[in-house]
Write a protein that holds these residues in place. Structure first.
Motif, PDB file in Angstrom:
ATOM      1  N   ASP A 166       0.853  -1.178   0.000  1.00  0.00           N
ATOM      2  CA  ASP A 166       0.000   0.000   0.000  1.00  0.00           C
ATOM      3  C   ASP A 166       0.894   1.233   0.000  1.00  0.00           C
ATOM      4  OD1 ASP A 166      -2.559  -1.038  -0.066  1.00  0.00           O
ATOM      5  OD2 ASP A 166      -2.689  -1.255   2.103  1.00  0.00           O
ATOM      6  N   GLY A 167       0.357   2.327  -0.461  1.00  0.00           N
ATOM      7  CA  GLY A 167       1.127   3.568  -0.447  1.00  0.00           C
ATOM      8  C   GLY A 167       1.183   4.163  -1.834  1.00  0.00           C
ATOM      9  N   ALA A 168       1.759   5.340  -1.896  1.00  0.00           N
ATOM     10  CA  ALA A 168       1.857   6.051  -3.163  1.00  0.00           C
ATOM     11  C   ALA A 168       2.836   5.347  -4.094  1.00  0.00           C
ATOM     12  CB  ALA A 168       2.313   7.488  -2.911  1.00  0.00           C
ATOM     13  N   GLY A 169       2.540   5.388  -5.364  1.00  0.00           N
ATOM     14  CA  GLY A 169       3.455   4.840  -6.356  1.00  0.00           C
ATOM     15  C   GLY A 169       3.361   3.330  -6.492  1.00  0.00           C
ATOM     16  N   ASP A 170       4.232   2.809  -7.319  1.00  0.00           N
ATOM     17  CA  ASP A 170       4.282   1.382  -7.634  1.00  0.00           C
ATOM     18  C   ASP A 170       5.336   0.731  -6.744  1.00  0.00           C
ATOM     19  OD1 ASP A 170       3.874  -1.009  -8.989  1.00  0.00           O
ATOM     20  OD2 ASP A 170       5.312  -0.518 -10.561  1.00  0.00           O
ATOM     21  N   GLN A 171       4.906   0.257  -5.552  1.00  0.00           N
ATOM     22  CA  GLN A 171       5.832  -0.288  -4.553  1.00  0.00           C
ATOM     23  C   GLN A 171       5.579  -1.783  -4.357  1.00  0.00           C
ATOM     24  OE1 GLN A 171       6.325   2.124  -0.951  1.00  0.00           O
ATOM     25  NE2 GLN A 171       4.830   3.525  -1.834  1.00  0.00           N
ATOM     26  N   TRP A 172       6.658  -2.566  -4.339  1.00  0.00           N
ATOM     27  CA  TRP A 172       6.577  -4.014  -4.193  1.00  0.00           C
ATOM     28  C   TRP A 172       7.634  -4.498  -3.215  1.00  0.00           C
ATOM     29  CZ3 TRP A 172       3.048  -7.101  -6.864  1.00  0.00           C
ATOM     30  CH2 TRP A 172       2.294  -6.432  -7.841  1.00  0.00           C
ATOM     31  N   VAL A 173       7.389  -5.651  -2.617  1.00  0.00           N
ATOM     32  CA  VAL A 173       8.408  -6.353  -1.845  1.00  0.00           C
ATOM     33  C   VAL A 173       8.461  -7.763  -2.433  1.00  0.00           C
ATOM     34  CG1 VAL A 173       6.825  -7.097  -0.021  1.00  0.00           C
ATOM     35  CG2 VAL A 173       9.255  -6.944   0.456  1.00  0.00           C
ATOM     36  N   GLU A 174       9.671  -8.287  -2.598  1.00  0.00           N
ATOM     37  CA  GLU A 174       9.819  -9.640  -3.122  1.00  0.00           C
ATOM     38  C   GLU A 174      10.959 -10.333  -2.409  1.00  0.00           C
ATOM     39  OE1 GLU A 174      10.447  -8.933  -7.319  1.00  0.00           O
ATOM     40  OE2 GLU A 174      12.617  -8.775  -7.054  1.00  0.00           O
ATOM     41  N   GLY A 175      10.910 -11.652  -2.389  1.00  0.00           N
ATOM     42  CA  GLY A 175      11.944 -12.394  -1.690  1.00  0.00           C
ATOM     43  C   GLY A 175      12.092 -13.800  -2.213  1.00  0.00           C
ATOM     44  N   GLU A 176      13.167 -14.460  -1.757  1.00  0.00           N
ATOM     45  CA  GLU A 176      13.416 -15.843  -2.130  1.00  0.00           C
ATOM     46  C   GLU A 176      14.203 -16.527  -1.029  1.00  0.00           C
ATOM     47  OE1 GLU A 176      17.330 -16.100  -4.807  1.00  0.00           O
ATOM     48  OE2 GLU A 176      15.748 -14.887  -5.734  1.00  0.00           O
ATOM     49  N   ALA A 177      14.071 -17.841  -0.961  1.00  0.00           N
ATOM     50  CA  ALA A 177      14.781 -18.634   0.038  1.00  0.00           C
ATOM     51  C   ALA A 177      14.632 -20.106  -0.321  1.00  0.00           C
ATOM     52  CB  ALA A 177      14.214 -18.375   1.435  1.00  0.00           C
ATOM     53  N   GLU A 178      15.327 -20.954   0.443  1.00  0.00           N
ATOM     54  CA  GLU A 178      15.159 -22.388   0.233  1.00  0.00           C
ATOM     55  C   GLU A 178      13.818 -22.870   0.785  1.00  0.00           C
ATOM     56  OE1 GLU A 178      18.594 -24.515   1.654  1.00  0.00           O
ATOM     57  OE2 GLU A 178      19.833 -23.741   0.020  1.00  0.00           O
ATOM     58  N   ARG A 179      13.312 -22.190   1.830  1.00  0.00           N
ATOM     59  CA  ARG A 179      11.989 -22.510   2.374  1.00  0.00           C
ATOM     60  C   ARG A 179      11.300 -21.207   2.782  1.00  0.00           C
ATOM     61  NH1 ARG A 179      12.803 -25.048   7.234  1.00  0.00           N
ATOM     62  NH2 ARG A 179      11.521 -23.782   8.589  1.00  0.00           N
ATOM     63  N   ILE A 180      10.031 -21.094   2.441  1.00  0.00           N
ATOM     64  CA  ILE A 180       9.244 -19.921   2.816  1.00  0.00           C
ATOM     65  C   ILE A 180       7.974 -20.413   3.503  1.00  0.00           C
ATOM     66  CG2 ILE A 180       7.916 -17.933   2.002  1.00  0.00           C
ATOM     67  CD1 ILE A 180       9.834 -17.702  -0.345  1.00  0.00           C
ATOM     68  N   GLU A 181       7.667 -19.816   4.649  1.00  0.00           N
ATOM     69  CA  GLU A 181       6.416 -20.101   5.350  1.00  0.00           C
ATOM     70  C   GLU A 181       5.558 -18.836   5.316  1.00  0.00           C
ATOM     71  OE1 GLU A 181       7.184 -21.447   9.316  1.00  0.00           O
ATOM     72  OE2 GLU A 181       8.303 -23.208   8.640  1.00  0.00           O
TER      73      GLU A 181
END
Length: 197
Positions: free
Chosen positions: A94-109
């Motif tokens: 959420d918020g102004a503009g085109d904002q993203w969070v992304e991630g990677e790992a061997e395991r994600i919960e």
């Protein structure tokens, strides 16, 4: 001293963090896969082969996922990687503009109940603004709490910091100021399609 530097770095990473897209919580969860095994007694679903989970703007991918449902009806999703193919997630903030969070790992919960994402082993999280990398952090364990706008990075996959267990890295991109920032932020003009092509 190292712990103090990490704490300062994490505070810097948290500056300006916007919450994950709030509307995602009211969206249905869709999962595509190649193979599915269901245990109705234990409320566990095992999905194999090119697993793609979407919930609003949340997108998670992995070779394998296990979805367990608690007595309240909330799902916990555990995504696991294979050599050369990490488990990944991406979500609009959420918020102004085109904002993203992304991630990677061997395991994600991912906990549907708390909107908490935990990344284990070779974990990385990146914040993007208008398609450009804003910040990046890596470590053996990262938790991302989109409701509280907090990241926590630890040097062991147990989620605890242990002396001598390793170090994390954070990269904060410089903020562009002045006329160059205005030009860089302006969207590119769209070109209409050529008829017949």
């Amino acid at each position: 001293m190292k712990k103090l530097m990490l704490a300062v770095a994490l505070c810097c990473l948290g500056l300006g963090v916007a919450q994950a897209e709030k509307a995602d919580a009211s969206k249905p969860t869709k999962i595509d896969y190649d193979d599915l095994q269901i245990d109705d007694v234990k409320q566990i679903k095992t999905l194999l082969g090119n697993v793609v989970l979407t919930r609003g703007t949340l997108l998670m991918k992995s070779p394998k996922a296990v979805v367990s449902t608690d007595p309240e009806g909330y799902n916990l999703v555990v995504l696991t990687s294979t050599p050369g193919t990490p488990a990944t997630f991406r979500q609009k903030r959420d918020g102004a503009g085109d904002q993203w969070v992304e991630g990677e790992a061997e395991r994600i919960e991912y906990s549907e109940k708390t909107d908490l994402v935990k990344l284990f082993s070779k974990a990385k999280i990146r914040r993007l603004e208008a398609g450009r990398l804003s910040d990046e952090v890596d470590g053996e364990f990262i938790s991302y709490d989109s409701r509280k706008e907090q990241f926590a990075v630890k040097n062991s996959v147990t989620g605890e910091s242990k002396p001598g267990a390793g170090r994390g890295t954070m990269v904060i991109q410089p903020v562009q100021r002045g006329p160059a920032a205005t030009t860089a932020a302006a969207p590119a003009a769209s070109v209409p399609p050529v008829p017949g092509k």
